[in-house]
Motif scaffolding. Sequence first.
Motif, PDB file in Angstrom:
ATOM      1  N   PHE A  13       0.839  -1.191   0.000  1.00  0.00           N
ATOM      2  CA  PHE A  13       0.000   0.000   0.000  1.00  0.00           C
ATOM      3  C   PHE A  13       0.875   1.242   0.000  1.00  0.00           C
ATOM      4  CE2 PHE A  13      -3.283  -2.939   1.292  1.00  0.00           C
ATOM      5  CZ  PHE A  13      -4.409  -2.414   0.696  1.00  0.00           C
ATOM      6  N   ILE A  14       0.426   2.255  -0.712  1.00  0.00           N
ATOM      7  CA  ILE A  14       1.129   3.537  -0.772  1.00  0.00           C
ATOM      8  C   ILE A  14       0.384   4.493   0.148  1.00  0.00           C
ATOM      9  CG2 ILE A  14       1.920   5.420  -2.230  1.00  0.00           C
ATOM     10  CD1 ILE A  14       1.764   3.477  -4.602  1.00  0.00           C
ATOM     11  N   ALA A  15       1.029   4.884   1.237  1.00  0.00           N
ATOM     12  CA  ALA A  15       0.383   5.742   2.228  1.00  0.00           C
ATOM     13  C   ALA A  15       0.068   7.114   1.640  1.00  0.00           C
ATOM     14  CB  ALA A  15       1.276   5.903   3.451  1.00  0.00           C
ATOM     15  N   GLY A  16      -1.164   7.563   1.831  1.00  0.00           N
ATOM     16  CA  GLY A  16      -1.576   8.897   1.416  1.00  0.00           C
ATOM     17  C   GLY A  16      -1.912   9.030  -0.060  1.00  0.00           C
ATOM     18  N   ALA A  17      -1.797   7.946  -0.820  1.00  0.00           N
ATOM     19  CA  ALA A  17      -2.086   8.019  -2.258  1.00  0.00           C
ATOM     20  C   ALA A  17      -3.596   8.053  -2.488  1.00  0.00           C
ATOM     21  CB  ALA A  17      -1.481   6.815  -2.975  1.00  0.00           C
ATOM     22  N   MET A  25      -8.763   7.470  -0.739  1.00  0.00           N
ATOM     23  CA  MET A  25      -7.422   7.634  -0.194  1.00  0.00           C
ATOM     24  C   MET A  25      -6.983   6.340   0.493  1.00  0.00           C
ATOM     25  SD  MET A  25      -5.922  10.346   2.555  1.00  0.00           S
ATOM     26  CE  MET A  25      -5.656  11.733   1.503  1.00  0.00           C
ATOM     27  N   ASP A  26      -5.693   6.050   0.419  1.00  0.00           N
ATOM     28  CA  ASP A  26      -5.072   4.877   1.042  1.00  0.00           C
ATOM     29  C   ASP A  26      -5.657   3.561   0.522  1.00  0.00           C
ATOM     30  OD1 ASP A  26      -3.416   6.506   2.554  1.00  0.00           O
ATOM     31  OD2 ASP A  26      -4.774   6.540   4.253  1.00  0.00           O
ATOM     32  N   ARG A  27      -6.009   3.508  -0.738  1.00  0.00           N
ATOM     33  CA  ARG A  27      -6.518   2.282  -1.348  1.00  0.00           C
ATOM     34  C   ARG A  27      -5.651   1.849  -2.536  1.00  0.00           C
ATOM     35  NH1 ARG A  27      -9.374   1.547   2.777  1.00  0.00           N
ATOM     36  NH2 ARG A  27     -11.536   2.169   2.837  1.00  0.00           N
ATOM     37  N   ILE A  28      -4.525   2.514  -2.748  1.00  0.00           N
ATOM     38  CA  ILE A  28      -3.641   2.226  -3.873  1.00  0.00           C
ATOM     39  C   ILE A  28      -2.537   1.271  -3.422  1.00  0.00           C
ATOM     40  CG2 ILE A  28      -2.015   3.218  -5.548  1.00  0.00           C
ATOM     41  CD1 ILE A  28      -4.797   4.102  -6.142  1.00  0.00           C
ATOM     42  N   VAL A  29      -2.330   0.208  -4.204  1.00  0.00           N
ATOM     43  CA  VAL A  29      -1.228  -0.714  -3.950  1.00  0.00           C
ATOM     44  C   VAL A  29      -0.237  -0.613  -5.101  1.00  0.00           C
ATOM     45  CG1 VAL A  29      -2.504  -2.366  -2.538  1.00  0.00           C
ATOM     46  CG2 VAL A  29      -2.491  -2.640  -4.992  1.00  0.00           C
ATOM     47  N   ASN A  30       1.025  -0.852  -4.782  1.00  0.00           N
ATOM     48  CA  ASN A  30       2.098  -0.812  -5.758  1.00  0.00           C
ATOM     49  C   ASN A  30       2.662  -2.219  -5.874  1.00  0.00           C
ATOM     50  OD1 ASN A  30       4.183  -0.021  -7.432  1.00  0.00           O
ATOM     51  ND2 ASN A  30       5.460   0.734  -5.763  1.00  0.00           N
ATOM     52  N   PHE A  31       2.890  -2.690  -7.098  1.00  0.00           N
ATOM     53  CA  PHE A  31       3.492  -4.006  -7.279  1.00  0.00           C
ATOM     54  C   PHE A  31       4.249  -4.054  -8.596  1.00  0.00           C
ATOM     55  CE2 PHE A  31      -0.725  -4.173  -9.088  1.00  0.00           C
ATOM     56  CZ  PHE A  31      -0.585  -4.891 -10.267  1.00  0.00           C
ATOM     57  N   ARG A  32       5.117  -5.044  -8.695  1.00  0.00           N
ATOM     58  CA  ARG A  32       5.946  -5.224  -9.887  1.00  0.00           C
ATOM     59  C   ARG A  32       5.527  -6.525 -10.567  1.00  0.00           C
ATOM     60  NH1 ARG A  32      10.627  -2.731 -11.292  1.00  0.00           N
ATOM     61  NH2 ARG A  32      11.923  -3.851 -12.767  1.00  0.00           N
TER      62      ARG A  32
END
Length: 106
Positions: A13-17, A25-32
């Motif tokens: 999760f990306i804080a504050g995104a 807000m705070d519902r975005i995840v980052n992955f590769r």
Amino acid sequence: MNEHKPQKPKKRFIAGAVCPRCSAMDRIVNFREGGRNYRECVECGFKDEIRLQSEPRELNTRVNSEAQPEEVAPVKLIEPAPAAKVKKVVKGQGADKPTEKGEKPQ
């Protein structure tokens, strides 16, 4: 027996995104995945590739540059002028006597 399953990407999760689609807000995840970075909203399902900029180059400074050293000039030291002597007046001892400058202490 040991079947090799495709590994699920580790999502963080990306804080504050904030999601660009649903503004959650705070519902975005980052992955590769497949050598590329993605962001995904777990609220609405929005998915986007993150195009990262290249690393910023280091600024040239006098420390890391290959410039020629500057000429070294000697420094001239100046002796300070002697301080003017002023008599100190102690309370109760000659408080009514003028100082060297001719002023009465208060």
